[in-house]
Scaffold this motif. Structure first.
Motif, PDB file in Angstrom:
ATOM      1  N   ASP A  57      65.304  32.530  63.297  1.00  0.00           N
ATOM      2  CA  ASP A  57      65.050  33.967  63.241  1.00  0.00           C
ATOM      3  C   ASP A  57      63.596  34.167  62.841  1.00  0.00           C
ATOM      4  OD1 ASP A  57      67.694  34.569  63.819  1.00  0.00           O
ATOM      5  OD2 ASP A  57      68.228  35.084  61.754  1.00  0.00           O
ATOM      6  N   VAL A  58      63.032  35.283  63.259  1.00  0.00           N
ATOM      7  CA  VAL A  58      61.674  35.652  62.868  1.00  0.00           C
ATOM      8  C   VAL A  58      61.762  36.974  62.123  1.00  0.00           C
ATOM      9  CG1 VAL A  58      59.358  36.247  63.663  1.00  0.00           C
ATOM     10  CG2 VAL A  58      60.658  34.482  64.863  1.00  0.00           C
ATOM     11  N   VAL A  59      61.275  36.984  60.891  1.00  0.00           N
ATOM     12  CA  VAL A  59      61.282  38.194  60.078  1.00  0.00           C
ATOM     13  C   VAL A  59      59.834  38.611  59.850  1.00  0.00           C
ATOM     14  CG1 VAL A  59      62.068  39.288  57.948  1.00  0.00           C
ATOM     15  CG2 VAL A  59      63.376  37.381  58.918  1.00  0.00           C
ATOM     16  N   THR A  60      59.536  39.850  60.161  1.00  0.00           N
ATOM     17  CA  THR A  60      58.200  40.392  59.956  1.00  0.00           C
ATOM     18  C   THR A  60      58.268  41.372  58.783  1.00  0.00           C
ATOM     19  OG1 THR A  60      57.730  40.162  62.308  1.00  0.00           O
ATOM     20  CG2 THR A  60      56.259  41.577  61.026  1.00  0.00           C
ATOM     21  N   PHE A  61      57.616  40.981  57.692  1.00  0.00           N
ATOM     22  CA  PHE A  61      57.601  41.784  56.470  1.00  0.00           C
ATOM     23  C   PHE A  61      56.345  42.636  56.414  1.00  0.00           C
ATOM     24  CE2 PHE A  61      60.210  38.133  55.403  1.00  0.00           C
ATOM     25  CZ  PHE A  61      61.272  38.717  54.726  1.00  0.00           C
ATOM     26  N   THR A  62      56.496  43.856  55.945  1.00  0.00           N
ATOM     27  CA  THR A  62      55.358  44.708  55.645  1.00  0.00           C
ATOM     28  C   THR A  62      55.267  44.827  54.139  1.00  0.00           C
ATOM     29  OG1 THR A  62      55.651  45.948  57.689  1.00  0.00           O
ATOM     30  CG2 THR A  62      54.304  46.976  55.965  1.00  0.00           C
ATOM     31  N   ALA A  63      54.210  44.272  53.588  1.00  0.00           N
ATOM     32  CA  ALA A  63      53.965  44.369  52.144  1.00  0.00           C
ATOM     33  C   ALA A  63      52.948  45.470  51.919  1.00  0.00           C
ATOM     34  CB  ALA A  63      53.441  43.046  51.603  1.00  0.00           C
ATOM     35  N   ARG A  64      53.136  46.220  50.876  1.00  0.00           N
ATOM     36  CA  ARG A  64      52.199  47.292  50.552  1.00  0.00           C
ATOM     37  C   ARG A  64      51.474  46.922  49.262  1.00  0.00           C
ATOM     38  NH1 ARG A  64      54.953  52.655  51.560  1.00  0.00           N
ATOM     39  NH2 ARG A  64      54.597  51.948  53.682  1.00  0.00           N
ATOM     40  N   ILE A  65      50.183  47.200  49.238  1.00  0.00           N
ATOM     41  CA  ILE A  65      49.357  46.987  48.062  1.00  0.00           C
ATOM     42  C   ILE A  65      48.816  48.351  47.662  1.00  0.00           C
ATOM     43  CG2 ILE A  65      47.383  45.769  47.078  1.00  0.00           C
ATOM     44  CD1 ILE A  65      48.685  44.640  50.369  1.00  0.00           C
ATOM     45  N   LEU A  66      49.114  48.765  46.434  1.00  0.00           N
ATOM     46  CA  LEU A  66      48.670  50.066  45.952  1.00  0.00           C
ATOM     47  C   LEU A  66      47.800  49.891  44.710  1.00  0.00           C
ATOM     48  CD1 LEU A  66      52.005  52.097  46.268  1.00  0.00           C
ATOM     49  CD2 LEU A  66      50.149  51.908  47.938  1.00  0.00           C
ATOM     50  N   VAL A  67      46.712  50.656  44.662  1.00  0.00           N
ATOM     51  CA  VAL A  67      45.803  50.625  43.516  1.00  0.00           C
ATOM     52  C   VAL A  67      45.570  52.049  43.034  1.00  0.00           C
ATOM     53  CG1 VAL A  67      44.667  48.499  44.288  1.00  0.00           C
ATOM     54  CG2 VAL A  67      43.698  50.708  44.921  1.00  0.00           C
ATOM     55  N   SER A  68      45.043  52.160  41.852  1.00  0.00           N
ATOM     56  CA  SER A  68      44.784  53.458  41.240  1.00  0.00           C
ATOM     57  C   SER A  68      43.678  54.206  41.976  1.00  0.00           C
ATOM     58  CB  SER A  68      44.372  53.254  39.779  1.00  0.00           C
ATOM     59  OG  SER A  68      43.960  54.479  39.207  1.00  0.00           O
ATOM     60  N   ARG A  69      43.785  55.532  41.957  1.00  0.00           N
ATOM     61  CA  ARG A  69      42.741  56.393  42.511  1.00  0.00           C
ATOM     62  C   ARG A  69      41.862  56.958  41.406  1.00  0.00           C
ATOM     63  NH1 ARG A  69      44.820  61.131  45.025  1.00  0.00           N
ATOM     64  NH2 ARG A  69      42.697  61.422  45.721  1.00  0.00           N
ATOM     65  N   ALA A  70      42.038  56.510  40.175  1.00  0.00           N
ATOM     66  CA  ALA A  70      41.290  57.065  39.045  1.00  0.00           C
ATOM     67  C   ALA A  70      39.783  56.949  39.256  1.00  0.00           C
ATOM     68  CB  ALA A  70      41.698  56.379  37.745  1.00  0.00           C
ATOM     69  N   ASP A  71      39.366  55.853  39.866  1.00  0.00           N
ATOM     70  CA  ASP A  71      37.953  55.637  40.189  1.00  0.00           C
ATOM     71  C   ASP A  71      37.924  55.188  41.644  1.00  0.00           C
ATOM     72  OD1 ASP A  71      35.429  54.570  40.669  1.00  0.00           O
ATOM     73  OD2 ASP A  71      35.294  53.529  38.758  1.00  0.00           O
ATOM     74  N   ASP A  72      37.461  56.061  42.538  1.00  0.00           N
ATOM     75  CA  ASP A  72      37.566  55.773  43.968  1.00  0.00           C
ATOM     76  C   ASP A  72      36.852  54.494  44.388  1.00  0.00           C
ATOM     77  OD1 ASP A  72      35.083  56.909  43.554  1.00  0.00           O
ATOM     78  OD2 ASP A  72      35.178  58.235  45.286  1.00  0.00           O
ATOM     79  N   LEU A  73      35.711  54.215  43.846  1.00  0.00           N
ATOM     80  CA  LEU A  73      34.975  53.008  44.225  1.00  0.00           C
ATOM     81  C   LEU A  73      35.643  51.751  43.677  1.00  0.00           C
ATOM     82  CD1 LEU A  73      32.626  51.727  45.672  1.00  0.00           C
ATOM     83  CD2 LEU A  73      31.241  52.088  43.620  1.00  0.00           C
ATOM     84  N   ALA A  74      36.100  51.771  42.444  1.00  0.00           N
ATOM     85  CA  ALA A  74      36.731  50.596  41.830  1.00  0.00           C
ATOM     86  C   ALA A  74      38.010  50.218  42.577  1.00  0.00           C
ATOM     87  CB  ALA A  74      37.023  50.854  40.361  1.00  0.00           C
ATOM     88  N   GLY A  75      38.799  51.212  42.952  1.00  0.00           N
ATOM     89  CA  GLY A  75      40.031  50.940  43.694  1.00  0.00           C
ATOM     90  C   GLY A  75      39.760  50.325  45.042  1.00  0.00           C
ATOM     91  N   GLN A  76      38.768  50.842  45.751  1.00  0.00           N
ATOM     92  CA  GLN A  76      38.443  50.291  47.067  1.00  0.00           C
ATOM     93  C   GLN A  76      37.872  48.880  46.951  1.00  0.00           C
ATOM     94  OE1 GLN A  76      36.569  53.074  49.898  1.00  0.00           O
ATOM     95  NE2 GLN A  76      37.136  54.681  48.451  1.00  0.00           N
ATOM     96  N   LYS A  77      37.076  48.654  45.926  1.00  0.00           N
ATOM     97  CA  LYS A  77      36.511  47.317  45.710  1.00  0.00           C
ATOM     98  C   LYS A  77      37.626  46.310  45.419  1.00  0.00           C
ATOM     99  CE  LYS A  77      32.926  44.979  43.053  1.00  0.00           C
ATOM    100  NZ  LYS A  77      31.923  45.128  41.996  1.00  0.00           N
ATOM    101  N   LEU A  78      38.588  46.714  44.612  1.00  0.00           N
ATOM    102  CA  LEU A  78      39.720  45.844  44.304  1.00  0.00           C
ATOM    103  C   LEU A  78      40.545  45.554  45.557  1.00  0.00           C
ATOM    104  CD1 LEU A  78      41.249  44.388  42.037  1.00  0.00           C
ATOM    105  CD2 LEU A  78      42.499  46.517  41.634  1.00  0.00           C
ATOM    106  N   LEU A  79      40.820  46.582  46.340  1.00  0.00           N
ATOM    107  CA  LEU A  79      41.551  46.386  47.603  1.00  0.00           C
ATOM    108  C   LEU A  79      40.784  45.467  48.544  1.00  0.00           C
ATOM    109  CD1 LEU A  79      43.153  49.707  48.868  1.00  0.00           C
ATOM    110  CD2 LEU A  79      44.279  47.543  48.391  1.00  0.00           C
ATOM    111  N   ASP A  80      39.484  45.671  48.673  1.00  0.00           N
ATOM    112  CA  ASP A  80      38.673  44.811  49.550  1.00  0.00           C
ATOM    113  C   ASP A  80      38.799  43.350  49.163  1.00  0.00           C
ATOM    114  OD1 ASP A  80      37.801  46.969  51.044  1.00  0.00           O
ATOM    115  OD2 ASP A  80      35.844  47.090  50.064  1.00  0.00           O
TER     116      ASP A  80
END
Length: 147
Positions: A57-80
């Motif tokens: 069987d082939v299972v395709t999982f979608t994982a979500r990564i969520l970070v805080s929006r308290a500081d827009d640049l810090a959150g995007q940097k962490l996600l990157d």
């Protein structure tokens, strides 16, 4: 394939991410409340019987990564950092490390193999009434259909 344990093993693999000044909360299921930054399995699809007699069987999982929006640049940097293809914070790197050695089973024996296929959906996500910056990672796992 034991989907519950595959989800748990994917979360365990993701927990090996090394983040500056933060620790990644990881779970194999969708949590009611988010402790950011957070990785969880949000969805999956199953393609049954890719080989005759329930052998694959082939299972395709979608994982979500969520970070805080308290500081827009810090959150995007962490996600990157987490969405990069390599490095200590790379989710692709730590998840694919769970493939094991050549010829051995992946995810501590719960699958034959896996690969991180893509990142998508870098945007705002609403979860339980709150907004987070986030993205999704698609992970393909192959394994025995009769297990």
């Amino acid at each position: 394939m034991d989907i519950y344990n595959v989800r748990a093993q994917l979360a365990l693999a993701a927990s090996a991410v090394v983040l500056p000044n933060a620790s990644l909360t990881c779970t194999g299921y969708m949590p009611d409340a988010i402790t950011e930054p957070c990785f969880f399995i949000a969805d999956y699809t199953i393609e049954f019987d890719k080989v005759m007699k329930r052998k694959l069987d082939v299972v395709t999982f979608t994982a979500r990564i969520l970070v805080s929006r308290a500081d827009d640049l810090a959150g995007q940097k962490l996600l990157d950092a987490m969405l990069s293809g390599s490095g200590a914070a790379s989710l692709k790197g730590v998840i694919e490390d769970a493939r094991g050695a050549p010829g051995s089973a992946a995810l501590n024996g719960y699958a034959h193999d896996l690969r991180v296929m893509r990142m998508q959906g870098l945007r705002l996500y609403e979860h339980n009434g709150l907004q987070y910056l986030g993205a999704e990672i698609t992970i393909e796992v192959i394994g025995d259909g009769s297990a």
